[in-house]
Design a protein around this motif. Structure first.
Motif, short mmCIF file in Angstrom:
data_model
loop_
_atom_site.label_atom_id
_atom_site.label_comp_id
_atom_site.label_asym_id
_atom_site.label_seq_id
_atom_site.Cartn_x
_atom_site.Cartn_y
_atom_site.Cartn_z
N GLU A 1 11.11 -18.27 -19.07
CA GLU A 1 10.52 -17.24 -18.21
C GLU A 1 11.55 -16.15 -17.88
O GLU A 1 11.22 -14.96 -17.88
CB GLU A 1 9.98 -17.86 -16.93
N LEU A 2 12.77 -16.56 -17.63
CA LEU A 2 13.83 -15.59 -17.36
C LEU A 2 14.05 -14.67 -18.54
O LEU A 2 14.11 -13.44 -18.40
CB LEU A 2 15.15 -16.31 -17.02
N ARG A 3 14.11 -15.24 -19.72
CA ARG A 3 14.32 -14.43 -20.92
C ARG A 3 13.16 -13.45 -21.13
O ARG A 3 13.37 -12.29 -21.48
CB ARG A 3 14.49 -15.32 -22.15
N GLU A 4 11.93 -13.90 -20.89
CA GLU A 4 10.77 -13.01 -21.02
C GLU A 4 10.89 -11.82 -20.08
O GLU A 4 10.63 -10.68 -20.46
CB GLU A 4 9.47 -13.78 -20.74
N LEU A 5 11.29 -12.06 -18.84
CA LEU A 5 11.46 -10.98 -17.87
C LEU A 5 12.55 -10.00 -18.31
O LEU A 5 12.39 -8.79 -18.20
CB LEU A 5 11.78 -11.54 -16.48
N GLU B 1 13.10 -2.59 -18.18
CA GLU B 1 13.79 -1.44 -18.77
C GLU B 1 15.29 -1.44 -18.47
O GLU B 1 16.09 -1.02 -19.31
CB GLU B 1 13.18 -0.14 -18.25
N ILE B 2 15.69 -1.94 -17.32
CA ILE B 2 17.11 -1.93 -16.95
C ILE B 2 17.99 -2.68 -17.95
O ILE B 2 19.16 -2.40 -18.12
CB ILE B 2 17.32 -2.49 -15.52
N PHE B 3 17.39 -3.61 -18.68
CA PHE B 3 18.16 -4.41 -19.64
C PHE B 3 18.19 -3.81 -21.05
O PHE B 3 18.93 -4.28 -21.90
CB PHE B 3 17.59 -5.83 -19.71
N MET B 4 17.40 -2.81 -21.29
CA MET B 4 17.26 -2.27 -22.64
C MET B 4 18.57 -1.79 -23.26
O MET B 4 18.78 -1.95 -24.45
CB MET B 4 16.25 -1.11 -22.66
N ASP B 5 19.45 -1.22 -22.46
CA ASP B 5 20.69 -0.67 -23.01
C ASP B 5 21.92 -1.54 -22.71
O ASP B 5 23.04 -1.13 -23.00
CB ASP B 5 20.93 0.74 -22.45
N LYS B 6 21.72 -2.71 -22.15
CA LYS B 6 22.87 -3.54 -21.79
C LYS B 6 23.42 -4.35 -22.96
O LYS B 6 24.56 -4.78 -22.93
CB LYS B 6 22.53 -4.45 -20.61
N ASP B 7 22.62 -4.59 -23.98
CA ASP B 7 23.09 -5.31 -25.18
C ASP B 7 23.84 -6.59 -24.84
O ASP B 7 25.00 -6.76 -25.18
CB ASP B 7 23.98 -4.40 -26.04
N ILE B 8 23.16 -7.50 -24.18
CA ILE B 8 23.77 -8.75 -23.76
C ILE B 8 23.28 -9.88 -24.66
O ILE B 8 22.08 -10.20 -24.66
CB ILE B 8 23.41 -9.09 -22.30
N PRO B 9 24.17 -10.51 -25.43
CA PRO B 9 23.74 -11.69 -26.20
C PRO B 9 23.21 -12.77 -25.26
O PRO B 9 23.78 -13.00 -24.19
CB PRO B 9 25.02 -12.13 -26.90
N ILE C 1 30.83 -8.37 -31.11
CA ILE C 1 30.11 -7.79 -29.98
C ILE C 1 29.86 -6.30 -30.15
O ILE C 1 28.82 -5.80 -29.75
CB ILE C 1 30.82 -8.09 -28.64
N ASN C 2 30.76 -5.58 -30.75
CA ASN C 2 30.58 -4.14 -30.87
C ASN C 2 29.51 -3.76 -31.90
O ASN C 2 29.02 -2.65 -31.88
CB ASN C 2 31.90 -3.45 -31.20
N SER C 3 29.14 -4.69 -32.78
CA SER C 3 28.12 -4.40 -33.76
C SER C 3 26.73 -4.80 -33.28
O SER C 3 25.74 -4.51 -33.92
CB SER C 3 28.42 -5.08 -35.09
N PHE C 4 26.66 -5.49 -32.14
CA PHE C 4 25.39 -5.92 -31.56
C PHE C 4 24.74 -4.75 -30.85
O PHE C 4 25.32 -4.11 -29.99
CB PHE C 4 25.64 -7.07 -30.58
N THR C 5 23.51 -4.42 -31.24
CA THR C 5 22.82 -3.30 -30.59
C THR C 5 21.46 -3.76 -30.10
O THR C 5 20.94 -4.77 -30.56
CB THR C 5 22.62 -2.13 -31.58
N SER C 6 20.88 -2.98 -29.23
CA SER C 6 19.58 -3.35 -28.68
C SER C 6 18.49 -3.36 -29.74
O SER C 6 17.46 -3.96 -29.56
CB SER C 6 19.20 -2.42 -27.52
N SER C 7 18.71 -2.72 -30.87
CA SER C 7 17.71 -2.78 -31.94
C SER C 7 17.65 -4.17 -32.56
O SER C 7 16.68 -4.51 -33.20
CB SER C 7 18.03 -1.74 -33.02
N GLY C 8 18.68 -4.99 -32.31
CA GLY C 8 18.69 -6.35 -32.83
C GLY C 8 17.90 -7.31 -31.97
O GLY C 8 17.75 -8.46 -32.30
N ARG C 9 17.42 -6.84 -30.83
CA ARG C 9 16.67 -7.72 -29.94
C ARG C 9 15.28 -7.78 -30.35
O ARG C 9 14.35 -7.41 -30.43
CB ARG C 9 16.77 -7.25 -28.50
#
Length: 143
Positions: A69-73, A78-86, A135-143
């Motif tokens: 449920e946490l991951r779904e949220l 939107e606040i998480f869209m640009d954070k790129d957090i694995p 980490i630097n190659s991880f982008t939000s497009s990978g989510r």
């Protein structure tokens, strides 16, 4: 650098938290470990604009707000869209349903806690080393 930021661990079981603390101490990483007992606490923390952790490691079965449920949220806000957090799940569950559900949530890994300390430590080491390297190659497009 992002690879030196905090590692967030969401785990409700005190014994499992202690094992993870021991693993990270044994591995010698310099990242600060920030622990949360449930998904509600973690979500409140993650919503703060200045918070950009290196990685989130989350149990699945927790009170109040479970890992799925946490991951779904997180994926919806939107606040998480640009954070790129694995985002990584750790769990004792290895059933097909849990693994399939986790994969639907665009996670970066699923680690079985298991009962073998050395095997668990190696999985954590592989995970952190991989993300420190990539980490630097991880982008939000990978989510």
């Amino acid at each position: 650098m992002k690879k030196h930021r905090d590692i967030l661990i969401i785990e409700d079981d005190e014994d499992d938290r202690e094992i993870l603390q021991e693993i990270f101490r044994d591995l010698g990483y310099k990242n600060k470990l920030v622990f949360f007992h449930d998904g509600v606490e973690a979500l409140d923390y993650l919503r703060r604009p200045e918070v950009e952790p290196f990685i989130v490691i989350s149990d699945i079965n927790m009170p109040k707000l479970g890992g799925f449920e946490l991951r779904e949220l997180i994926l919806q806000e939107e606040i998480f869209m640009d954070k790129d957090i694995p985002y990584v799940f750790i769990s004792n569950a290895q059933d097909e349903h849990s693994v399939r559900q986790a994969n639907k949530l665009s996670i970066q890994d699923y680690i079985h806690k298991g009962s073998d300390y050395n095997s668990y430590k190696e999985r954590i080491k592989s995970l952190i080393d991989y993300w420190k390297e990539n980490i630097n190659s991880f982008t939000s497009s990978g989510r």
